[in-house]
Design an enzyme around this catalytic site. Sequence first.
Site, PDB file in Angstrom:
ATOM      1  N   ARG A  96      -8.470  -3.782  10.750  1.00 37.08           N
ATOM      2  CA  ARG A  96      -7.663  -3.635  11.960  1.00 37.08           C
ATOM      3  C   ARG A  96      -8.550  -3.513  13.203  1.00 37.08           C
ATOM      4  O   ARG A  96      -8.237  -4.044  14.256  1.00 37.08           O
ATOM      5  CB  ARG A  96      -6.758  -2.400  11.815  1.00 37.08           C
ATOM      6  CG  ARG A  96      -5.865  -2.131  13.001  1.00 37.08           C
ATOM      7  CD  ARG A  96      -4.964  -0.931  12.752  1.00 37.08           C
ATOM      8  NE  ARG A  96      -3.938  -1.186  11.765  1.00 37.08           N
ATOM      9  CZ  ARG A  96      -3.897  -0.660  10.551  1.00 37.08           C
ATOM     10  NH1 ARG A  96      -4.867   0.169  10.153  1.00 37.08           N
ATOM     11  NH2 ARG A  96      -2.918  -0.941   9.710  1.00 37.08           N
ATOM     12  N   TYR A  97      -9.635  -2.793  13.092  1.00 38.96           N
ATOM     13  CA  TYR A  97     -10.561  -2.584  14.204  1.00 38.96           C
ATOM     14  C   TYR A  97     -11.814  -3.425  13.978  1.00 38.96           C
ATOM     15  O   TYR A  97     -12.232  -3.619  12.831  1.00 38.96           O
ATOM     16  CB  TYR A  97     -10.952  -1.105  14.304  1.00 38.96           C
ATOM     17  CG  TYR A  97      -9.792  -0.165  14.480  1.00 38.96           C
ATOM     18  CD1 TYR A  97      -9.197   0.024  15.733  1.00 38.96           C
ATOM     19  CD2 TYR A  97      -9.282   0.552  13.402  1.00 38.96           C
ATOM     20  CE1 TYR A  97      -8.134   0.901  15.898  1.00 38.96           C
ATOM     21  CE2 TYR A  97      -8.217   1.428  13.555  1.00 38.96           C
ATOM     22  CZ  TYR A  97      -7.648   1.595  14.799  1.00 38.96           C
ATOM     23  OH  TYR A  97      -6.599   2.460  14.959  1.00 38.96           O
ATOM     24  N   ARG A 100     -14.945  -1.776  11.730  1.00 35.32           N
ATOM     25  CA  ARG A 100     -14.745  -1.010  10.505  1.00 35.32           C
ATOM     26  C   ARG A 100     -13.576  -1.565   9.701  1.00 35.32           C
ATOM     27  O   ARG A 100     -12.669  -2.190  10.241  1.00 35.32           O
ATOM     28  CB  ARG A 100     -14.515   0.474  10.809  1.00 35.32           C
ATOM     29  CG  ARG A 100     -13.374   0.771  11.761  1.00 35.32           C
ATOM     30  CD  ARG A 100     -13.595   2.144  12.401  1.00 35.32           C
ATOM     31  NE  ARG A 100     -12.537   2.549  13.305  1.00 35.32           N
ATOM     32  CZ  ARG A 100     -12.478   2.202  14.592  1.00 35.32           C
ATOM     33  NH1 ARG A 100     -13.400   1.386  15.109  1.00 35.32           N
ATOM     34  NH2 ARG A 100     -11.506   2.652  15.358  1.00 35.32           N
ATOM     35  N   CYS A 109      -3.674   9.191  -6.840  1.00 35.80           N
ATOM     36  CA  CYS A 109      -4.150  10.416  -6.208  1.00 35.80           C
ATOM     37  C   CYS A 109      -4.002  11.568  -7.192  1.00 35.80           C
ATOM     38  O   CYS A 109      -3.215  11.497  -8.143  1.00 35.80           O
ATOM     39  CB  CYS A 109      -3.330  10.739  -4.951  1.00 35.80           C
ATOM     40  SG  CYS A 109      -3.428   9.508  -3.634  1.00 35.80           S
ATOM     41  N   CYS A 113       1.486  13.523  -1.645  1.00 35.20           N
ATOM     42  CA  CYS A 113       2.085  14.200  -0.491  1.00 35.20           C
ATOM     43  C   CYS A 113       3.472  13.617  -0.243  1.00 35.20           C
ATOM     44  O   CYS A 113       3.671  12.396  -0.317  1.00 35.20           O
ATOM     45  CB  CYS A 113       1.208  14.007   0.739  1.00 35.20           C
ATOM     46  SG  CYS A 113      -0.496  14.555   0.500  1.00 35.20           S
ATOM     47  N   CYS A 116       3.526  10.880   2.614  1.00 39.10           N
ATOM     48  CA  CYS A 116       2.494   9.844   2.572  1.00 39.10           C
ATOM     49  C   CYS A 116       2.984   8.532   3.183  1.00 39.10           C
ATOM     50  O   CYS A 116       4.058   8.039   2.838  1.00 39.10           O
ATOM     51  CB  CYS A 116       2.072   9.606   1.130  1.00 39.10           C
ATOM     52  SG  CYS A 116       0.823   8.324   0.947  1.00 39.10           S
ATOM     53  N   ARG A 118       1.646   5.716   2.635  1.00 40.30           N
ATOM     54  CA  ARG A 118       1.490   4.664   1.628  1.00 40.30           C
ATOM     55  C   ARG A 118       2.294   4.987   0.367  1.00 40.30           C
ATOM     56  O   ARG A 118       1.966   4.523  -0.718  1.00 40.30           O
ATOM     57  CB  ARG A 118       0.005   4.478   1.272  1.00 40.30           C
ATOM     58  CG  ARG A 118      -0.834   3.916   2.403  1.00 40.30           C
ATOM     59  CD  ARG A 118      -2.176   3.388   1.911  1.00 40.30           C
ATOM     60  NE  ARG A 118      -2.953   2.874   3.026  1.00 40.30           N
ATOM     61  CZ  ARG A 118      -4.065   3.434   3.499  1.00 40.30           C
ATOM     62  NH1 ARG A 118      -4.541   4.525   2.926  1.00 40.30           N
ATOM     63  NH2 ARG A 118      -4.708   2.913   4.520  1.00 40.30           N
ATOM     64  N   ASP A 279       3.900   9.659  10.335  1.00 42.87           N
ATOM     65  CA  ASP A 279       4.243   8.239  10.350  1.00 42.87           C
ATOM     66  C   ASP A 279       5.696   8.031   9.920  1.00 42.87           C
ATOM     67  O   ASP A 279       6.314   8.886   9.278  1.00 42.87           O
ATOM     68  CB  ASP A 279       3.316   7.467   9.404  1.00 42.87           C
ATOM     69  CG  ASP A 279       1.881   7.439   9.906  1.00 42.87           C
ATOM     70  OD1 ASP A 279       1.679   7.099  11.084  1.00 42.87           O
ATOM     71  OD2 ASP A 279       0.975   7.768   9.116  1.00 42.87           O
ATOM     72  N   ASP A 316      -0.346   6.675  15.013  1.00 42.48           N
ATOM     73  CA  ASP A 316      -0.562   5.305  14.542  1.00 42.48           C
ATOM     74  C   ASP A 316       0.637   4.479  14.998  1.00 42.48           C
ATOM     75  O   ASP A 316       1.756   4.692  14.525  1.00 42.48           O
ATOM     76  CB  ASP A 316      -0.669   5.273  13.018  1.00 42.48           C
ATOM     77  CG  ASP A 316      -2.075   4.970  12.547  1.00 42.48           C
ATOM     78  OD1 ASP A 316      -2.638   3.968  13.031  1.00 42.48           O
ATOM     79  OD2 ASP A 316      -2.608   5.721  11.724  1.00 42.48           O
ATOM     80  N   LYS A 323      -4.439   3.405  16.277  1.00 41.92           N
ATOM     81  CA  LYS A 323      -4.206   4.774  16.709  1.00 41.92           C
ATOM     82  C   LYS A 323      -4.313   4.884  18.231  1.00 41.92           C
ATOM     83  O   LYS A 323      -5.155   4.228  18.850  1.00 41.92           O
ATOM     84  CB  LYS A 323      -5.225   5.723  16.084  1.00 41.92           C
ATOM     85  CG  LYS A 323      -5.098   5.873  14.580  1.00 41.92           C
ATOM     86  CD  LYS A 323      -6.144   6.837  14.058  1.00 41.92           C
ATOM     87  CE  LYS A 323      -6.041   6.949  12.545  1.00 41.92           C
ATOM     88  NZ  LYS A 323      -6.381   5.676  11.864  1.00 41.92           N
TER      89      LYS A 323
END
Length: 359
Positions: A96-97, A100, A109, A113, A116, A118, A279, A316, A323
């Site tokens: 995206r950037y 990076r 995981c 959470c 989350c 995702r 999000d 985001d 962000k």
Amino acid sequence: MSNARRRIDATLRQPAELAAHGLVPAAALPELEKVAARYAVAVTPAVAALIDVDNPDDPIARQYLPRVDELTTRPGESADPIGDYSFSPVEGIVHRYPDRVLFKLVHVCAVYCRFCFRREMVGPGRANALSQRSYRRALDYIRAHREIWEVILTGGDPLMLSPRRLAGIMTDLAEIDHVRIVRLHTRIPVADPARVTREMAAALKVGDATTWVALHANHPRELTDDARAACARLVDAGIPMVSQSVLLRGVNDDAATLEALMRAFVECRIKPYYLHHGDLAPGTAHLRTTLERGQELMRALRGRVSGLCQPDYVLDIPGGHGKAPVGPEYLSREREAGADLRYRVIDYCGDVHLYPPKQ
């Protein structure tokens, strides 16, 4: 709740297991089974031990235990709220950037959470990890794009991999001459601190790139003695750490809790980095605050704690636009007729001052 204090020796993955240990009411099982059929559930012994079963609004429980509210999807919520798919040139990479990339190695995981972003992409029923072929293609993409200075290992949680596997990945990345930073995003020091061994810390160190670890924690109670010791094993091995937290209703949306959390990070030699606005993931509206509330809390934090304890409050932007800082404004322009330009500056007490001051 008679079973609430029974020893838990293994990760709880089914609502019936949670009920058997007094963590959720048995009467809610039919609806919670529907939640678990859609979104992964996992509560490790370390996390389960933190939950106050006598408090229906326990901030640890709100992060990890499934709730019926998750079955309600609100307008605007999306399975890919930050636009990962739109910026994924090859499997496992999000670019995206310019300088990076995210490198999504695994889709599992230690804990899941309830907020989350995702949540539609991770957990049982999805591929656990990249295939060897996809892994090699992802490395080839990174090699071919010399603008990539930093690789961020995420997923899922990269510390779910073995030290041996992590050492191989770190070596592969460090051999790419333009990759100078490798950052790992993880919940493991909180969720399963015993997993962070000296062997794992050694596996994350490579000679030709600098390793950073970003710890996700949202409440000061998560930073137990065992979690702090796990973080110390990383920092003592020469790995700098930063924090990531999500602003969550009923978890940390008050100034005292945020103050305690950020101070706890700094005490652990972890620099507060991001405080994320929640999000627009499906079924998470009950945990999101307003942006205005987030700004109020950042103003309060500015007046309460050291600069070492100040995270950036960020949003985001949906659709993959990246962000953006969304914290409060402290500076505005003021110009009187015929006068030089001055600024209005708000101090940590909320008082307004002119700069330069009037003579």
